[in-house]
Design an enzyme around this catalytic site. Sequence first.
Site, PDB file in Angstrom:
ATOM      1  N   SER A 287     115.085  40.963 -23.029  1.00 30.76           N
ATOM      2  CA  SER A 287     115.221  40.084 -24.195  1.00 30.76           C
ATOM      3  C   SER A 287     115.816  38.767 -23.712  1.00 30.76           C
ATOM      4  O   SER A 287     116.450  38.722 -22.652  1.00 30.76           O
ATOM      5  CB  SER A 287     116.198  40.723 -25.181  1.00 30.76           C
TER       6      SER A 287
ATOM      7  N   TYR B 290     124.200  45.762 -27.995  1.00 32.93           N
ATOM      8  CA  TYR B 290     122.796  45.466 -27.681  1.00 32.93           C
ATOM      9  C   TYR B 290     122.711  44.589 -26.437  1.00 32.93           C
ATOM     10  O   TYR B 290     121.978  44.889 -25.489  1.00 32.93           O
ATOM     11  CB  TYR B 290     122.124  44.773 -28.869  1.00 32.93           C
TER      12      TYR B 290
HETATM   13  N1  LIG Z   1     111.731  41.685 -32.019  1.00 35.34           N
HETATM   14  C1  LIG Z   1     112.514  40.902 -31.335  1.00 35.34           C
HETATM   15  O1  LIG Z   1     112.891  39.826 -31.818  1.00 35.34           O
HETATM   16  C2  LIG Z   1     112.928  41.260 -29.922  1.00 35.34           C
HETATM   17  C3  LIG Z   1     113.455  40.241 -29.114  1.00 35.34           C
HETATM   18  C4  LIG Z   1     113.813  40.532 -27.813  1.00 35.34           C
HETATM   19  C5  LIG Z   1     113.648  41.799 -27.313  1.00 35.34           C
HETATM   20  N2  LIG Z   1     113.143  42.799 -28.114  1.00 35.34           N
HETATM   21  C6  LIG Z   1     112.963  44.131 -27.497  1.00 35.34           C
HETATM   22  O2  LIG Z   1     111.598  44.456 -27.511  1.00 35.34           O
HETATM   23  C7  LIG Z   1     111.421  45.872 -27.504  1.00 35.34           C
HETATM   24  C8  LIG Z   1     110.441  46.261 -28.584  1.00 35.34           C
HETATM   25  O3  LIG Z   1     110.991  46.007 -29.849  1.00 35.34           O
HETATM   26  P1  LIG Z   1     110.170  45.506 -31.119  1.00 35.34           P
HETATM   27  O4  LIG Z   1     110.653  44.168 -31.444  1.00 35.34           O
HETATM   28  O5  LIG Z   1     108.730  45.744 -30.947  1.00 35.34           O
HETATM   29  O6  LIG Z   1     110.834  46.470 -32.217  1.00 35.34           O
HETATM   30  P2  LIG Z   1     110.288  47.666 -33.133  1.00 35.34           P
HETATM   31  O7  LIG Z   1     109.086  47.232 -33.881  1.00 35.34           O
HETATM   32  O8  LIG Z   1     111.478  48.131 -33.893  1.00 35.34           O
HETATM   33  O9  LIG Z   1     109.832  48.781 -32.063  1.00 35.34           O
HETATM   34  C9  LIG Z   1     110.776  49.538 -31.353  1.00 35.34           C
HETATM   35  C10 LIG Z   1     110.088  50.780 -30.793  1.00 35.34           C
HETATM   36  O10 LIG Z   1     111.066  51.559 -30.089  1.00 35.34           O
HETATM   37  C11 LIG Z   1     110.880  52.921 -30.421  1.00 35.34           C
HETATM   38  N3  LIG Z   1     112.117  53.701 -30.307  1.00 35.34           N
HETATM   39  C12 LIG Z   1     113.314  53.453 -30.913  1.00 35.34           C
HETATM   40  N4  LIG Z   1     114.184  54.433 -30.633  1.00 35.34           N
HETATM   41  C13 LIG Z   1     113.526  55.325 -29.825  1.00 35.34           C
HETATM   42  C14 LIG Z   1     113.877  56.557 -29.217  1.00 35.34           C
HETATM   43  N5  LIG Z   1     115.082  57.124 -29.382  1.00 35.34           N
HETATM   44  N6  LIG Z   1     112.946  57.191 -28.456  1.00 35.34           N
HETATM   45  C15 LIG Z   1     111.719  56.665 -28.282  1.00 35.34           C
HETATM   46  N7  LIG Z   1     111.317  55.509 -28.849  1.00 35.34           N
HETATM   47  C16 LIG Z   1     112.215  54.857 -29.618  1.00 35.34           C
HETATM   48  C17 LIG Z   1     110.382  52.892 -31.859  1.00 35.34           C
HETATM   49  O11 LIG Z   1     109.610  54.064 -32.133  1.00 35.34           O
HETATM   50  P3  LIG Z   1     110.068  55.318 -33.025  1.00 35.34           P
HETATM   51  O12 LIG Z   1     111.087  54.818 -33.998  1.00 35.34           O
HETATM   52  O13 LIG Z   1     108.800  55.778 -33.647  1.00 35.34           O
HETATM   53  O14 LIG Z   1     110.608  56.269 -32.010  1.00 35.34           O
HETATM   54  C18 LIG Z   1     109.484  51.666 -31.877  1.00 35.34           C
HETATM   55  O15 LIG Z   1     108.154  52.006 -31.525  1.00 35.34           O
HETATM   56  C19 LIG Z   1     112.817  46.458 -27.675  1.00 35.34           C
HETATM   57  O16 LIG Z   1     113.311  46.863 -26.422  1.00 35.34           O
HETATM   58  C20 LIG Z   1     113.636  45.281 -28.217  1.00 35.34           C
HETATM   59  O17 LIG Z   1     114.993  45.388 -27.911  1.00 35.34           O
HETATM   60  C21 LIG Z   1     112.794  42.547 -29.408  1.00 35.34           C
END
Ligand SMILES: NC(=O)c1ccc[n+]([C@@H]2O[C@H](COP(=O)([O-])OP(=O)(O)OC[C@H]3O[C@@H](n4cnc5c(N)ncnc54)[C@H](OP(=O)(O)O)[C@@H]3O)[C@@H](O)[C@H]2O)c1
Length: 271
Positions: free
Chosen positions: A133, A146
């Site tokens: 991130s 986080y």
């Molecule tokens: N969105 C942003 O602004 C942003 C910015 C920087 C970095 N990120 C990073 O990008 C990555 C993807 O996030 P996203 O933004 O696409 O968010 P998201 O839509 O909330 O997706 C997160 C994914 O992680 C999975 N997950 C959560 N807990 C889990 C567990 N215990 N075991 C297995 N899978 C799990 C969820 O699936 P289930 O709940 O179905 O298990 C979901 O598919 C993350 O690492 C996040 O920190 C996001």
Amino acid sequence: MSKKVAIITGASSGMGKSAAFNLHEKGYKVYGMARRTEKMAALIENGMEILPLDLTIDESIVKAVDTVLEKEGRIDVLINNAGYGSYGSVEEVPIEEAKRQFEVNIFGLSRITQLVLPTMRKQKSGRIVNISSMGGKMYTPFGAWYHATKFALEGWSDCLRIEVKQFGIDVVIVEPGGIQTEWGEIAMENLNKISGNGPYANLAKKVITSSNKNKSKLTPVDVLGKEIAKAASVKKPKTRYLKGYLAKPLVGMRKWLSDRTFDKMLMSQVK
Ligand SMILES: NC(=O)c1ccc[n+]([C@@H]2O[C@H](COP(=O)([O-])OP(=O)(O)OC[C@H]3O[C@@H](n4cnc5c(N)ncnc54)[C@H](OP(=O)(O)O)[C@@H]3O)[C@@H](O)[C@H]2O)c1
């Protein structure tokens, strides 16, 4: 030659799901993994495979990797994307929850990587893409746990990269900025639950309000889905891909401004 095999964690929503479609389009055999398998129905409909995965449960991680290896005999790409934001004041987030944050964002990620590495070493090739991130380089109020996981992932990935280069394995870090996914809602729900009523409530409410205000400015998820698929598939990947809303300006300012000036700039946004 048979298709390259890619595992994507967190493929039930957001960037993981989008990356799955983008890699599938590029001709990869894609295995999407997450807890909510019902949210991955579209992957199956489009010819991808899905497997249940809970990164907090060791047997679940072992079973998922074993299943891919039994079916395919190889793994070319691992995209460590699953993660969430455990937001709340340092004082109020229970240590059990802080440990869970590390369990998902760091230890579960590390475990699946350990299980995939022997195969990649034998193949003398492979690519590990870790979704960090911009928050692995800068910070936001109430995001201590986080950011701790993402700062850790940055250093961990750098070490891994120099360890496994000798085996023909690339390690790539993707650093998204603010992206339109479920992530923000989950982080702000956590913040409200943990710090919405106590001594930090005033600041917490302001952070939640400013996060809601910015929602429409976030980068569409497919921009990052494509970027992740690019990082996973180009012949000679960069070590880092920084992309998405505010990612470049914030990481740049963090690098060049003093700590106190950066703090002021950050907190002026949540007044
Ligand atoms: N969105 C942003 O602004 C942003 C910015 C920087 C970095 N990120 C990073 O990008 C990555 C993807 O996030 P996203 O933004 O696409 O968010 P998201 O839509 O909330 O997706 C997160 C994914 O992680 C999975 N997950 C959560 N807990 C889990 C567990 N215990 N075991 C297995 N899978 C799990 C969820 O699936 P289930 O709940 O179905 O298990 C979901 O598919 C993350 O690492 C996040 O920190 C996001």
